[in-house]
Write an enzyme that holds these catalytic residues in place. Structure first.
Site, PDB file in Angstrom:
ATOM      1  CE  LYS A 125     -18.571  16.568  35.801  1.00 30.75           C
ATOM      2  NZ  LYS A 125     -18.885  15.323  35.342  1.00 30.75           N
ATOM      3  CG  HIS A 175     -13.076  22.971  32.018  1.00 32.33           C
ATOM      4  ND1 HIS A 175     -11.804  23.629  31.959  1.00 32.33           N
ATOM      5  CD2 HIS A 175     -13.014  22.106  32.815  1.00 32.33           C
ATOM      6  CE1 HIS A 175     -11.048  22.679  32.768  1.00 32.33           C
ATOM      7  NE2 HIS A 175     -11.837  21.675  33.236  1.00 32.33           N
ATOM      8  CG  HIS A 184     -10.579  15.245  43.174  1.00 28.97           C
ATOM      9  ND1 HIS A 184      -9.521  14.522  42.594  1.00 28.97           N
ATOM     10  CD2 HIS A 184     -11.286  15.726  41.878  1.00 28.97           C
ATOM     11  CE1 HIS A 184      -9.632  14.263  41.245  1.00 28.97           C
ATOM     12  NE2 HIS A 184     -10.559  15.505  41.068  1.00 28.97           N
ATOM     13  CG  HIS A 197     -10.743  20.305  29.486  1.00 30.04           C
ATOM     14  ND1 HIS A 197     -12.054  20.194  29.754  1.00 30.04           N
ATOM     15  CD2 HIS A 197     -10.192  19.448  30.081  1.00 30.04           C
ATOM     16  CE1 HIS A 197     -12.265  19.478  30.614  1.00 30.04           C
ATOM     17  NE2 HIS A 197     -11.056  18.988  30.845  1.00 30.04           N
ATOM     18  CB  CYS A 227      -8.511  12.795  46.872  1.00 34.64           C
ATOM     19  SG  CYS A 227      -7.697  13.690  45.465  1.00 34.64           S
ATOM     20  CE  LYS A 280      -6.636  21.695  37.458  1.00 27.82           C
ATOM     21  NZ  LYS A 280      -7.200  20.485  37.213  1.00 27.82           N
ATOM     22  CB  CYS A 302      -7.110  10.945  41.087  1.00 28.78           C
ATOM     23  SG  CYS A 302      -6.969  12.553  41.957  1.00 28.78           S
ATOM     24  CB  CYS A 361      -8.545   9.708  44.598  1.00 27.42           C
ATOM     25  SG  CYS A 361      -9.899  11.125  43.937  1.00 27.42           S
TER      26      CYS A 361
HETATM   27  N1  MSP Z   1      -6.929  11.771  30.902  1.00 26.28           N
HETATM   28  C1  MSP Z   1      -5.885  12.693  31.789  1.00 26.28           C
HETATM   29  C2  MSP Z   1      -4.799  12.769  30.851  1.00 26.28           C
HETATM   30  C3  MSP Z   1      -4.115  11.584  30.247  1.00 26.28           C
HETATM   31  S1  MSP Z   1      -2.985  12.013  29.276  1.00 26.28           S
HETATM   32  C4  MSP Z   1      -2.474  10.358  28.565  1.00 26.28           C
HETATM   33  C5  MSP Z   1      -6.277  13.824  32.485  1.00 26.28           C
HETATM   34  N2  MSP Z   1      -7.529  14.200  31.729  1.00 26.28           N
HETATM   35  S2  MSP Z   1      -8.266  15.743  32.137  1.00 26.28           S
HETATM   36  O1  MSP Z   1      -9.361  15.784  31.331  1.00 26.28           O
HETATM   37  O2  MSP Z   1      -8.334  15.811  33.663  1.00 26.28           O
HETATM   38  O3  MSP Z   1      -7.251  16.749  31.552  1.00 26.28           O
HETATM   39  C6  MSP Z   1      -6.237  17.256  32.116  1.00 26.28           C
HETATM   40  C7  MSP Z   1      -5.571  18.505  31.283  1.00 26.28           C
HETATM   41  O4  MSP Z   1      -6.533  19.562  31.024  1.00 26.28           O
HETATM   42  C8  MSP Z   1      -4.364  19.097  32.089  1.00 26.28           C
HETATM   43  O5  MSP Z   1      -3.312  18.804  32.166  1.00 26.28           O
HETATM   44  C9  MSP Z   1      -4.523  20.388  31.227  1.00 26.28           C
HETATM   45  O6  MSP Z   1      -3.793  20.198  30.048  1.00 26.28           O
HETATM   46  C10 MSP Z   1      -6.056  20.824  31.006  1.00 26.28           C
HETATM   47  N3  MSP Z   1      -6.630  21.415  32.001  1.00 26.28           N
HETATM   48  C11 MSP Z   1      -7.611  21.228  32.845  1.00 26.28           C
HETATM   49  N4  MSP Z   1      -7.877  21.975  33.687  1.00 26.28           N
HETATM   50  C12 MSP Z   1      -7.192  23.139  33.637  1.00 26.28           C
HETATM   51  C13 MSP Z   1      -7.013  24.336  34.071  1.00 26.28           C
HETATM   52  N5  MSP Z   1      -7.907  24.818  35.216  1.00 26.28           N
HETATM   53  N6  MSP Z   1      -5.964  25.188  33.609  1.00 26.28           N
HETATM   54  C14 MSP Z   1      -5.156  24.856  32.491  1.00 26.28           C
HETATM   55  N7  MSP Z   1      -5.070  23.694  32.029  1.00 26.28           N
HETATM   56  C15 MSP Z   1      -6.061  22.690  32.634  1.00 26.28           C
HETATM   57  O7  MSP Z   1      -5.932  14.307  33.025  1.00 26.28           O
END
Ligand code: MSP
Length: 503
Positions: A298, A19, A147, A22, A144, A295, A130, A127
């Site tokens: 899902k 999304h 979440h 990411h 959590c 934020k 998480c 959780c």
């Molecule tokens: N898999 C772990 C990270 C491991 S790194 C060794 C994780 N994955 S995640 O899919 O949840 O991705 C988290 C990252 O996605 C956040 O740290 C950020 O970089 C990005 N984002 C996910 N949602 C976001 C927003 N709503 N806004 C900005 N960035 C966000 O955590």
């Protein structure tokens, strides 16, 4: 002398579809690495997917496929999204790859051999979303804190990483490396975590098989976060190719969202110390993209896919919007109206107008052949000041400032045209000087904005009659005023950024 620039994004959980959250981190990392390539640095840009853990195993089961089949399917959604967004990573790591398993075992094996991993029993609220344990105090109404969903109670015999031994060492290291976490507010947050006392952490599981086996006791697999963090050294040859590893480590820039600060700024540097390598030189923590003040997640059903927005503003319009409108570090509230307003103002009007005016007047007054820029142009000094400012902003991880400064130059070129109105004047040296100035600004802008908008800037470059692409030039030399040779045919073409009707 070329400097190494190693930049990483978090590796994304495969269960979520990609999304705009990411994509935000990934676009910023891509633009940063494009900038550094442009100034001649040696760049390595790493992204990838995090594919182990309970959540993935459960999702695979729910879908009636093996975890590997499930991750093959879901990981490719990320590579597809990155191709669509013009992301040019140097490596895409998947934690299910053999190379990663080998490195995790070597890296954590080194910590074990050095005595900082020990057996113990762990019990606590966990959780699943998480993939993390919480303390009772961290729960919100028993749920959590992230979440807001019920936690489960887990009890396991686990191996523990002796994080508690690293409090002083971490504080001392941060004392000596004041820029290791940026912005400063996030550094303070990391220091706060450390000062509040560090408990040992459980780093293995016996309750599931979907993970990297612990080499000294194969009843256990490593806990997903421990395996995940190691990806940053897997990709640069830790334990496999020492020369390569030393070239990139520890001069890395980890770009992360704020919710994973503790893992990257407390656990990871301590793990590096425990394994006998330097902690990462820099972690840059950015804020969240919020939708309607919340934020994306899902469970809240408020996720937006990049492709939904690309359909409206194009790939470059998309990249430009997020780089320009969200100061890196702060939260940004996404709005469709805001994105379209930015597109129309900066791209359709400001840059798009400058190009269409210049090409139209060159066609009419100069037979389509561009004049060279005058050495004494009133905009020459501004252009070189902007180049300095833009360079400084990219170096500071401030793309929004870099683009703001670049657009000030475009604005000045439009004002210069409006003041002189070359479309009303007779062909001759006066008209040539005004048009030559505007064309030189466009050439410099194509260079400065290419990290944000690679395709549009390449097209702009071609329309100015220039060979190659802006990406293959070297800054700062290529931005010196007077670089445009003149005498080249300018092409008109369709609007680079067609205006979007609101509504
Ligand atoms: N898999 C772990 C990270 C491991 S790194 C060794 C994780 N994955 S995640 O899919 O949840 O991705 C988290 C990252 O996605 C956040 O740290 C950020 O970089 C990005 N984002 C996910 N949602 C976001 C927003 N709503 N806004 C900005 N960035 C966000 O955590």
């Amino acid at each position: 002398m070329s400097r190494p620039f190693y930049v990483t994004t978090p590796i994304y959980y495969v269960n979520d579809a990609p999304h705009i959250g990411h994509a935000y981190t990934t676009v910023v990392a891509d633009a940063m690495s494009r900038w550094h390539r442009l100034v001649g640095d040696e760049v390595f840009f790493l992204t990838g997917t995090d594919e182990h853990g309970l959540k993935v195993a459960q999702a695979a089961e729910a879908n009636g496929v093996s975890p590997q089949e499930w991750t093959d399917r879901t990981s490719s959604r990320f590579t597809a999204a990155w191709r669509q967004l013009d992301i040019a990573e140097d490596d895409f790591i998947r934690t299910t790859e053999a190379r990663h398993h080998t490195t995790v075992q070597r890296f954590l094996g080194a910590i074990y051999d050095r005595g900082d991993i020990e057996l113990g029993t762990y019990e606590g609220p966990y959780c699943v979303a998480c993939e993390d344990y919480y303390t009772e105090a961290q729960l919100v109404d028993g749920n959590c804190p992230l979440h807001l969903r019920p936690v489960t109670s887990m009890k396991e015999e686990n191996y523990f990483f002796k994080l508690s031994r690293y409090e002083d060492r971490l504080l001392e290291w941060y004392e000596r490396h004041p820029d290791a976490v940026r912005p400063a507010t996030k550094r303070n947050e990391a220091l706060g975590f450390i000062r509040s006392g560090l408990d040992d952490i459980s780093i293995t599981r016996t309750s599931l098989r979907w993970g990297v086996p612990v080499p000294w006791n194969t009843d256990h697999v490593f806990y997903v976060w421990y395996d995940a963090l190691v990806n940053y050294v897997t990709a640069i040859g830790y334990g496999v190719d020492d020369d390569r590893f030393r070239r990139w480590w520890p001069a890395v820039h980890h770009l992360i969202g704020k919710e994973i600060l503790r893992f990257h700024c407390v656990w990871w540097p301590a793990m590096c110390m425990a394994a006998g390598i330097e902690p990462p030189a820099s972690v840059f923590v950015h804020g969240w993209l919020l939708v309607g003040g919340e934020k994306m997640s899902k469970t809240r059903l408020n996720q937006i896919a990049p492709s939904d927005l690309i359909a409206d503003v194009g790939v470059d319009g998309y990249r430009y919007h997020f780089l320009r409108d969200v100061p890196l570090g702060a939260d940004g509230d996404f709005s469709h109206e805001g994105m379209v307003a930015r597109y129309n103002a900066d791209l359709a009007n400001n840059l798009g107008n400058l190009l269409s005016r210049v090409t139209a007047v060159v066609a009419k007054k100069c037979d389509g052949i561009a004049p060279a820029p005058p050495a004494d142009s009133p905009l020459a000094a501004l252009a070189s000041a902007v180049v300095v400012e833009v360079t400084d902003a990219w170096e500071r991880f401030a793309p929004h400032e870099a683009l703001e400064a670049t657009w000030r130059l475009i604005h000045a070129a439009n004002a210069h045209l409006e003041h002189h109105e070359p479309w009303k004047a007779d062909p001759g040296p006066g008209v040539d000087a005004v048009l030559g100035t505007a064309i030189e600004v466009l050439r410099i802008v194509a260079l400065l904005a290419t990290p944000a908008m690679p395709a549009a800037c390449a097209e702009l470059w071609t329309r100015l009659g220039l060979a190659g692409t802006p990406e293959h030039q070297r800054l700062p030399a290529a931005t010196v005023w007077g670089g445009y040779p003149g005498g080249l045919p300018i092409s008109r073409g369709a609007p680079l950024f067609p205006r979007i009707q609101a509504g």
